[in-house]
Design a protein around this motif. Structure first.
Motif, PDB file in Angstrom:
ATOM      1  N   LEU A  43     -41.948 -43.509  21.608  1.00 25.65           N
ATOM      2  CA  LEU A  43     -43.124 -43.389  20.750  1.00 25.65           C
ATOM      3  C   LEU A  43     -43.125 -42.032  20.049  1.00 25.65           C
ATOM      4  N   PHE A  44     -42.985 -42.048  18.726  1.00 28.64           N
ATOM      5  CA  PHE A  44     -43.159 -40.844  17.914  1.00 28.64           C
ATOM      6  C   PHE A  44     -44.592 -40.866  17.384  1.00 28.64           C
ATOM      7  N   ASP A  45     -45.494 -40.305  18.136  1.00 33.14           N
ATOM      8  CA  ASP A  45     -46.909 -40.268  17.772  1.00 33.14           C
ATOM      9  C   ASP A  45     -47.136 -39.058  16.871  1.00 33.14           C
ATOM     10  N   TYR A  46     -47.530 -39.274  15.612  1.00 35.47           N
ATOM     11  CA  TYR A  46     -47.635 -38.137  14.698  1.00 35.47           C
ATOM     12  C   TYR A  46     -49.064 -37.921  14.196  1.00 35.47           C
ATOM     13  N   ASP A  47     -49.356 -36.661  13.896  1.00 33.63           N
ATOM     14  CA  ASP A  47     -50.659 -36.261  13.364  1.00 33.63           C
ATOM     15  C   ASP A  47     -50.403 -35.279  12.223  1.00 33.63           C
ATOM     16  N   VAL A  48     -50.843 -35.632  11.019  1.00 29.95           N
ATOM     17  CA  VAL A  48     -50.609 -34.767   9.853  1.00 29.95           C
ATOM     18  C   VAL A  48     -51.926 -34.213   9.316  1.00 29.95           C
ATOM     19  N   THR A  49     -52.919 -34.117  10.175  1.00 30.56           N
ATOM     20  CA  THR A  49     -54.218 -33.617   9.738  1.00 30.56           C
ATOM     21  C   THR A  49     -54.120 -32.195   9.212  1.00 30.56           C
ATOM     22  N   ASP A  50     -53.391 -31.355   9.924  1.00 37.35           N
ATOM     23  CA  ASP A  50     -53.310 -29.944   9.569  1.00 37.35           C
ATOM     24  C   ASP A  50     -52.064 -29.683   8.735  1.00 37.35           C
ATOM     25  N   PHE A  51     -51.641 -28.421   8.651  1.00 38.34           N
ATOM     26  CA  PHE A  51     -50.561 -28.046   7.734  1.00 38.34           C
ATOM     27  C   PHE A  51     -49.179 -28.447   8.232  1.00 38.34           C
ATOM     28  N   ALA A  52     -49.047 -28.826   9.507  1.00 34.23           N
ATOM     29  CA  ALA A  52     -47.744 -29.209  10.052  1.00 34.23           C
ATOM     30  C   ALA A  52     -47.805 -30.637  10.578  1.00 34.23           C
ATOM     31  N   VAL A  53     -46.639 -31.262  10.668  1.00 35.14           N
ATOM     32  CA  VAL A  53     -46.548 -32.574  11.305  1.00 35.14           C
ATOM     33  C   VAL A  53     -46.446 -32.335  12.807  1.00 35.14           C
TER      34      VAL A  53
ATOM     35  N   ASP B 121     -53.320 -25.232  -3.662  1.00 30.42           N
ATOM     36  CA  ASP B 121     -53.785 -24.979  -2.294  1.00 30.42           C
ATOM     37  C   ASP B 121     -53.601 -26.217  -1.426  1.00 30.42           C
ATOM     38  N   TRP B 122     -53.966 -27.373  -1.961  1.00 31.76           N
ATOM     39  CA  TRP B 122     -53.865 -28.611  -1.183  1.00 31.76           C
ATOM     40  C   TRP B 122     -52.414 -28.890  -0.786  1.00 31.76           C
ATOM     41  N   VAL B 123     -51.507 -28.735  -1.737  1.00 29.81           N
ATOM     42  CA  VAL B 123     -50.095 -29.014  -1.461  1.00 29.81           C
ATOM     43  C   VAL B 123     -49.529 -28.007  -0.461  1.00 29.81           C
ATOM     44  N   GLU B 124     -49.902 -26.745  -0.603  1.00 30.22           N
ATOM     45  CA  GLU B 124     -49.382 -25.720   0.304  1.00 30.22           C
ATOM     46  C   GLU B 124     -49.955 -25.839   1.710  1.00 30.22           C
ATOM     47  N   LYS B 125     -51.139 -26.422   1.833  1.00 21.04           N
ATOM     48  CA  LYS B 125     -51.818 -26.470   3.128  1.00 21.04           C
ATOM     49  C   LYS B 125     -51.703 -27.832   3.805  1.00 21.04           C
ATOM     50  N   THR B 126     -50.877 -28.713   3.250  1.00 21.55           N
ATOM     51  CA  THR B 126     -50.606 -30.007   3.885  1.00 21.55           C
ATOM     52  C   THR B 126     -49.096 -30.193   3.978  1.00 21.55           C
ATOM     53  N   ALA B 127     -48.668 -30.996   4.934  1.00 17.40           N
ATOM     54  CA  ALA B 127     -47.240 -31.145   5.208  1.00 17.40           C
ATOM     55  C   ALA B 127     -46.531 -31.933   4.110  1.00 17.40           C
ATOM     56  N   GLU B 128     -45.241 -31.632   3.939  1.00 17.73           N
ATOM     57  CA  GLU B 128     -44.424 -32.340   2.952  1.00 17.73           C
ATOM     58  C   GLU B 128     -44.481 -33.842   3.187  1.00 17.73           C
ATOM     59  N   GLY B 129     -44.611 -34.571   2.091  1.00 18.58           N
ATOM     60  CA  GLY B 129     -44.621 -36.024   2.178  1.00 18.58           C
ATOM     61  C   GLY B 129     -45.961 -36.615   2.560  1.00 18.58           C
ATOM     62  N   THR B 130     -46.964 -35.759   2.827  1.00 19.68           N
ATOM     63  CA  THR B 130     -48.272 -36.264   3.266  1.00 19.68           C
ATOM     64  C   THR B 130     -49.400 -35.833   2.339  1.00 19.68           C
TER      65      THR B 130
ATOM     66  N   ALA C  76     -50.703 -36.988  -0.247  1.00 21.59           N
ATOM     67  CA  ALA C  76     -51.604 -38.024  -0.761  1.00 21.59           C
ATOM     68  C   ALA C  76     -52.556 -38.552   0.310  1.00 21.59           C
ATOM     69  N   LEU C  77     -52.368 -38.142   1.559  1.00 23.17           N
ATOM     70  CA  LEU C  77     -53.213 -38.632   2.646  1.00 23.17           C
ATOM     71  C   LEU C  77     -54.450 -37.756   2.791  1.00 23.17           C
ATOM     72  N   VAL C  78     -55.566 -38.390   3.152  1.00 19.79           N
ATOM     73  CA  VAL C  78     -56.817 -37.643   3.263  1.00 19.79           C
ATOM     74  C   VAL C  78     -57.673 -38.239   4.375  1.00 19.79           C
ATOM     75  N   SER C  79     -58.362 -37.366   5.073  1.00 15.78           N
ATOM     76  CA  SER C  79     -59.306 -37.769   6.113  1.00 15.78           C
ATOM     77  C   SER C  79     -60.378 -36.691   6.185  1.00 15.78           C
ATOM     78  N   PRO C  80     -61.530 -36.987   6.784  1.00 15.28           N
ATOM     79  CA  PRO C  80     -62.565 -35.952   6.890  1.00 15.28           C
ATOM     80  C   PRO C  80     -62.060 -34.676   7.560  1.00 15.28           C
ATOM     81  N   ARG C  81     -61.314 -34.821   8.639  1.00 16.66           N
ATOM     82  CA  ARG C  81     -60.827 -33.631   9.339  1.00 16.66           C
ATOM     83  C   ARG C  81     -59.825 -32.857   8.489  1.00 16.66           C
ATOM     84  N   ARG C  82     -59.003 -33.553   7.718  1.00 19.01           N
ATOM     85  CA  ARG C  82     -58.043 -32.854   6.855  1.00 19.01           C
ATOM     86  C   ARG C  82     -58.778 -32.068   5.777  1.00 19.01           C
ATOM     87  N   VAL C  83     -59.832 -32.632   5.211  1.00 19.24           N
ATOM     88  CA  VAL C  83     -60.624 -31.915   4.208  1.00 19.24           C
ATOM     89  C   VAL C  83     -61.222 -30.654   4.830  1.00 19.24           C
ATOM     90  N   GLU C  84     -61.727 -30.777   6.049  1.00 22.47           N
ATOM     91  CA  GLU C  84     -62.294 -29.612   6.743  1.00 22.47           C
ATOM     92  C   GLU C  84     -61.234 -28.532   6.951  1.00 22.47           C
TER      93      GLU C  84
END
Length: 398
Positions: A196-206, A331-340, A342-350
């Protein structure tokens, strides 16, 4: 002077021997961390328990936990810098071989069995550098052990674990938390399992919060749903190249880089996750699957800024300030992980909002304008991703 002598070219001078200042080469090699000795001793002492393993998968699991627990201990004590996990594991392999050889003169004691099992377990969980160290250590010891009794034949297949090609995927409603489940087996289909590769891309890293091996896909799915609380999105057979690229190219575990946010479960599977991912990358390449390469940051930001401006004008009949949009997009591109991006969630916005605020002094007009536009930006991404209306609203008010 003869014509031959007159036309002969002078020999080039041999370059002089390069001399480095005393101590210069040693300075390039990081010092051996102080924690290595105690952690190695604990791992070797714990290797006796590996003798109870009844097959390849049991030994793989026990080895991953034995070494992984040492990483948990050291990360919590030492912090996230200068840990050198791979260098430590290579040292464990060397010391294990020394113990096997030290006890090889009297095999009847059985004191060699634990370190011998440990070396084979490391073959099954180690990425190429670590697996090579374990293999070299095994070769050093094999001649001394000869046809020692009490060695199960299945030890010989530990280095042969490989992906079966079976793939499944899961994701939460927003898409920022998901999983790739991949099938693996030892030669001749022995001890089939899934990872299982369980991933979370909410923050700046995968991040890979809860990776691990399971007996089958149902068990892996149940573990992921328990971890995330996501019960409605169905399991899908197969994985898109875009998701594979996120998991295989971005995870901090896979980059052998500790940033301090890793869970205990991630550290317990540190070596095995790297090995399983690299095996999966090799399979994908063999099948000719193309994993999309990320765009340069500036190019990605410019593209998103243009698309957002068009959407904003269509939706509101007004064009937002170009400089504000460009700043927010970058800012959005620099603060989110490569390839992600276009993804958005409430926690990612925070997370992005907090990062923007931390980067700039409070009250700077550019920052205030950027933050005021962030809800619209988040809503655009949510609509673009096809999220349900209630999820779009959640993202806008985050």
């Amino acid at each position: 002077m003869s014509p031959v002598s007159r036309n002969r070219k002078k020999k080039a001078k041999k370059p002089g021997k390069r001399v480095f200042p005393k101590g210069a080469l040693e300075a390039l090699v990081p010092p051996r961390p102080n924690w290595f000795s105690a952690a190695t001793a604990t791992a070797l002492a714990g290797s006796d328990a590996l003798v109870a393993a009844r097959g390849p998968l049991e030994l793989e699991e026990a080895t991953s936990l034995l070494l992984g627990e040492r990483l948990v201990e050291r990360t919590r004590v030492e912090g996230a810098t200068g840990l050198r996990f791979t260098a430590w594991a290579r040292e464990v392999a060397d010391r294990a071989a020394e113990q096997v050889l030290a006890h090889s003169e009297d095999l009847s004691t059985g004191a060699w069995k634990g370190p011998w099992r440990l070396l084979h377990g490391m073959l099954s969980i180690g990425a190429p550098e670590l697996a090579s160290a374990a293999e070299s250590a095994i070769e050093r010891c094999a001649g001394e052990l000869g046809a020692a009794g009490g060695v199960p034949s299945w030890l010989a297949v530990l280095g042969g674990v490989a992906p079966t090609g079976e793939l499944w995927s899961l994701r939460d409603a927003h898409g920022t938390r998901g999983a790739v489940i991949a099938g693996y087996a030892y030669p001749d289909g022995v001890d089939r399992s899934v990872f299982l590769f369980d991933y979370d891309v909410t923050d700046f890293a995968v991040e890979l919060p809860a990776p691990g091996a399971f007996p089958d896909v149902a068990a892996a799915e149940a573990a992921w749903r328990t971890s995330t609380g996501e019960q409605t999105v169905p399991l899908v057979e197969g994985v898109s190249p875009e998701v594979l690229a996120i998991v295989l190219a971005g995870g901090t575990v896979l980059l052998d880089s500790v940033i301090g946010v890793e869970t205990d479960q991630a550290l317990r599977n540190w070596y095995r996750a790297q090995r399983r991912a690299q095996d999966l990358i090799a399979l994908v390449r063999d099948r000719g699957v193309h994993l999309p390469a990320p765009l340069p940051v500036e190019q990605q930001a410019a593209r998103m800024a243009e698309e957002f401006t068009t959407w904003h004008h269509t939706r509101h009949g007004a064009t937002p300030d170009d400089e504000t949009v460009e700043t927010l997009a970058l800012d959005w591109v620099e603060k989110t992980a490569e390839g992600t991006h276009a993804l958005v969630s409430p926690r990612r916005v925070e997370c992005v909002r907090e990062s923007i605020q931390a980067d700039r002094d409070a009250g700077v007009p550019t920052m205030l304008a950027e933050l005021s536009l962030l809800p619209e930006w988040a809503g655009w991404l949510a609509e673009r991703a096809g999220l349900a209306e209630e999820l779009v609203r959640e993202v806008r008010i985050a």
